[in-house]
Design a protein around this motif. Structure first.
Motif, PDB file in Angstrom:
ATOM      1  N   UNK A  28       0.843  -1.185   0.000  1.00 42.52           N
ATOM      2  CA  UNK A  28       0.000   0.000   0.000  1.00 42.52           C
ATOM      3  C   UNK A  28       0.879   1.235   0.000  1.00 42.52           C
ATOM      4  N   UNK A  29       0.267   2.397  -0.088  1.00 46.27           N
ATOM      5  CA  UNK A  29       1.044   3.626  -0.105  1.00 46.27           C
ATOM      6  C   UNK A  29       0.569   4.587   0.965  1.00 46.27           C
ATOM      7  N   UNK A  30       1.515   5.242   1.613  1.00 46.15           N
ATOM      8  CA  UNK A  30       1.220   6.319   2.552  1.00 46.15           C
ATOM      9  C   UNK A  30       2.090   7.495   2.137  1.00 46.15           C
ATOM     10  N   UNK A  31       1.463   8.653   1.992  1.00 45.09           N
ATOM     11  CA  UNK A  31       2.162   9.867   1.595  1.00 45.09           C
ATOM     12  C   UNK A  31       2.950   9.670   0.296  1.00 45.09           C
ATOM     13  N   UNK A  32       2.393   8.870  -0.617  1.00 44.60           N
ATOM     14  CA  UNK A  32       3.018   8.656  -1.912  1.00 44.60           C
ATOM     15  C   UNK A  32       4.173   7.678  -1.919  1.00 44.60           C
ATOM     16  N   UNK A  33       4.447   7.028  -0.789  1.00 41.46           N
ATOM     17  CA  UNK A  33       5.544   6.063  -0.695  1.00 41.46           C
ATOM     18  C   UNK A  33       4.973   4.653  -0.610  1.00 41.46           C
ATOM     19  N   UNK A  34       5.478   3.755  -1.466  1.00 43.09           N
ATOM     20  CA  UNK A  34       5.029   2.362  -1.435  1.00 43.09           C
ATOM     21  C   UNK A  34       5.618   1.662  -0.226  1.00 43.09           C
ATOM     22  N   UNK A  35       4.761   0.973   0.514  1.00 43.53           N
ATOM     23  CA  UNK A  35       5.153   0.270   1.731  1.00 43.53           C
ATOM     24  C   UNK A  35       4.538  -1.118   1.743  1.00 43.53           C
ATOM     25  N   UNK A  36       5.100  -1.981   2.570  1.00 44.65           N
ATOM     26  CA  UNK A  36       4.538  -3.299   2.821  1.00 44.65           C
ATOM     27  C   UNK A  36       4.149  -3.377   4.289  1.00 44.65           C
ATOM     28  N   UNK A  88       3.657  11.665   8.673  1.00 54.89           N
ATOM     29  CA  UNK A  88       4.966  11.160   8.262  1.00 54.89           C
ATOM     30  C   UNK A  88       5.835  12.204   7.560  1.00 54.89           C
ATOM     31  N   UNK A  89       5.241  13.066   6.787  1.00 57.97           N
ATOM     32  CA  UNK A  89       6.024  14.069   6.049  1.00 57.97           C
ATOM     33  C   UNK A  89       6.269  15.340   6.875  1.00 57.97           C
ATOM     34  N   UNK A  90       5.502  15.528   7.953  1.00 59.29           N
ATOM     35  CA  UNK A  90       5.652  16.695   8.842  1.00 59.29           C
ATOM     36  C   UNK A  90       5.423  18.017   8.114  1.00 59.29           C
ATOM     37  N   UNK A  91       4.525  17.989   7.135  1.00 61.20           N
ATOM     38  CA  UNK A  91       4.156  19.214   6.434  1.00 61.20           C
ATOM     39  C   UNK A  91       2.715  19.058   5.933  1.00 61.20           C
ATOM     40  N   UNK A 138      11.800  10.282   5.993  1.00 62.95           N
ATOM     41  CA  UNK A 138      10.550  10.510   6.722  1.00 62.95           C
ATOM     42  C   UNK A 138       9.968   9.217   7.287  1.00 62.95           C
ATOM     43  N   UNK A 139      10.362   8.079   6.721  1.00 68.43           N
ATOM     44  CA  UNK A 139       9.811   6.792   7.133  1.00 68.43           C
ATOM     45  C   UNK A 139      10.816   5.934   7.907  1.00 68.43           C
ATOM     46  N   UNK A 140      12.076   6.304   7.883  1.00 73.31           N
ATOM     47  CA  UNK A 140      13.157   5.446   8.379  1.00 73.31           C
ATOM     48  C   UNK A 140      12.933   4.921   9.794  1.00 73.31           C
ATOM     49  N   UNK A 141      12.461   5.752  10.716  1.00 77.68           N
ATOM     50  CA  UNK A 141      12.314   5.298  12.101  1.00 77.68           C
ATOM     51  C   UNK A 141      11.177   4.289  12.286  1.00 77.68           C
ATOM     52  N   UNK A 145       4.565  -1.694  15.148  1.00 74.54           N
ATOM     53  CA  UNK A 145       4.972  -1.576  16.551  1.00 74.54           C
ATOM     54  C   UNK A 145       5.831  -0.327  16.753  1.00 74.54           C
ATOM     55  N   UNK A 146       6.723  -0.052  15.812  1.00 70.98           N
ATOM     56  CA  UNK A 146       7.542   1.170  15.895  1.00 70.98           C
ATOM     57  C   UNK A 146       6.665   2.410  15.723  1.00 70.98           C
ATOM     58  N   UNK A 147       5.666   2.315  14.855  1.00 73.14           N
ATOM     59  CA  UNK A 147       4.777   3.451  14.627  1.00 73.14           C
ATOM     60  C   UNK A 147       3.995   3.791  15.889  1.00 73.14           C
ATOM     61  N   UNK A 148       3.368   2.805  16.514  1.00 72.55           N
ATOM     62  CA  UNK A 148       2.556   3.101  17.699  1.00 72.55           C
ATOM     63  C   UNK A 148       3.403   3.426  18.922  1.00 72.55           C
ATOM     64  N   UNK A 149       4.677   3.066  18.901  1.00 72.55           N
ATOM     65  CA  UNK A 149       5.567   3.412  20.015  1.00 72.55           C
ATOM     66  C   UNK A 149       6.037   4.867  19.935  1.00 72.55           C
ATOM     67  N   UNK A 150       5.769   5.544  18.827  1.00 73.74           N
ATOM     68  CA  UNK A 150       6.201   6.928  18.646  1.00 73.74           C
ATOM     69  C   UNK A 150       5.476   7.838  19.643  1.00 73.74           C
ATOM     70  N   UNK A 151       6.232   8.628  20.392  1.00 68.09           N
ATOM     71  CA  UNK A 151       5.654   9.507  21.411  1.00 68.09           C
ATOM     72  C   UNK A 151       4.734  10.557  20.804  1.00 68.09           C
ATOM     73  N   UNK A 152       5.075  11.057  19.625  1.00 65.24           N
ATOM     74  CA  UNK A 152       4.241  12.069  18.984  1.00 65.24           C
ATOM     75  C   UNK A 152       2.865  11.500  18.650  1.00 65.24           C
ATOM     76  N   UNK A 153       2.807  10.264  18.204  1.00 66.45           N
ATOM     77  CA  UNK A 153       1.534   9.630  17.864  1.00 66.45           C
ATOM     78  C   UNK A 153       0.665   9.461  19.109  1.00 66.45           C
ATOM     79  N   UNK A 154       1.289   9.159  20.234  1.00 67.83           N
ATOM     80  CA  UNK A 154       0.539   8.934  21.475  1.00 67.83           C
ATOM     81  C   UNK A 154       0.032  10.234  22.086  1.00 67.83           C
TER      82      UNK A 154
END
Length: 181
Positions: free
Chosen positions: A31-39, A84-87, A134-137, A156-165
């Motif tokens: 799928x894609x998020x912010x125009x970037x293909x991801x799995x 993810x792009x912070x803009x 923008x996606x590396x972490x 798991x890394x995404x939901x562990x992000x403090x900004x998201x919480x």
């Protein structure tokens, strides 16, 4: 007696050995998020839905689109582009979002595209390939796909992000307080 002999002869013949090549595949959705293909790995997402109508929530960060009615409850909907792009994102409305329910966080995140299910040999996973900063972490390796590199998004890394919480906007007051020292 002859029938018993034939049955015994038939039963005593063993099957020829067949070598089965054991390969383990990584299975997930492209799928894609912010125009970037991801799995995203199979079973990681709760589901993919049409982006519902949202009610904005005052006092939240710019990536919080609002809250939507979903299966008898409320579901926060986040902009994958802005988070993810912070803009700011000013493109077309995102038609779909993925519903994530992990580690006590439940939310929808908008998608820029939905491609298809993928199957990749696990031994071909590359863990040290450079990825979009923008996606590396939030990534955990990926797979070569011709000239493209498909990055695995680690939820798991995404939901562990403090900004998201912490979706509350940081308030900056324009009023200066008095100092009575």
């Amino acid at each position: 007696l002859e029938l018993i002999e034939r049955l015994h002869a038939y039963d005593s013949v063993s099957m020829p050995a067949i070598e089965v090549q054991q390969s383990v595949d990584w299975v997930g959705t492209s799928l894609g998020i912010a125009g970037t293909s991801l799995l995203i790995g199979e079973g990681e997402l709760q589901e993919i839905i049409e982006t519902p109508d949202v009610t904005p929530i005052p006092g939240t960060k710019p990536w919080v689109l609002g809250v939507a009615a979903f299966k008898g409850g409320l579901l926060p909907i986040l902009s994958g582009d802005v988070f993810l792009r912070k803009r700011p994102y000013t493109g077309a409305k995102r038609d779909y979002c993925m519903v994530v329910n992990r580690n006590g966080l439940r939310f929808g995140m908008t998608l820029s595209s939905i491609q298809r299910d993928r199957r990749c040999p696990i031994d071909e996973r590359v863990m040290d390939h450079p990825v979009d900063p923008d996606f590396a972490e939030f990534t955990l390796g990926g797979f070569e796909d011709g000239k493209d590199f498909l990055v695995v998004l680690d939820l798991d890394k995404l939901v562990a992000n403090e900004d998201l919480a912490n979706a509350a906007a940081e308030q900056v007051s324009s009023q200066k307080g008095e100092n009575h020292e």
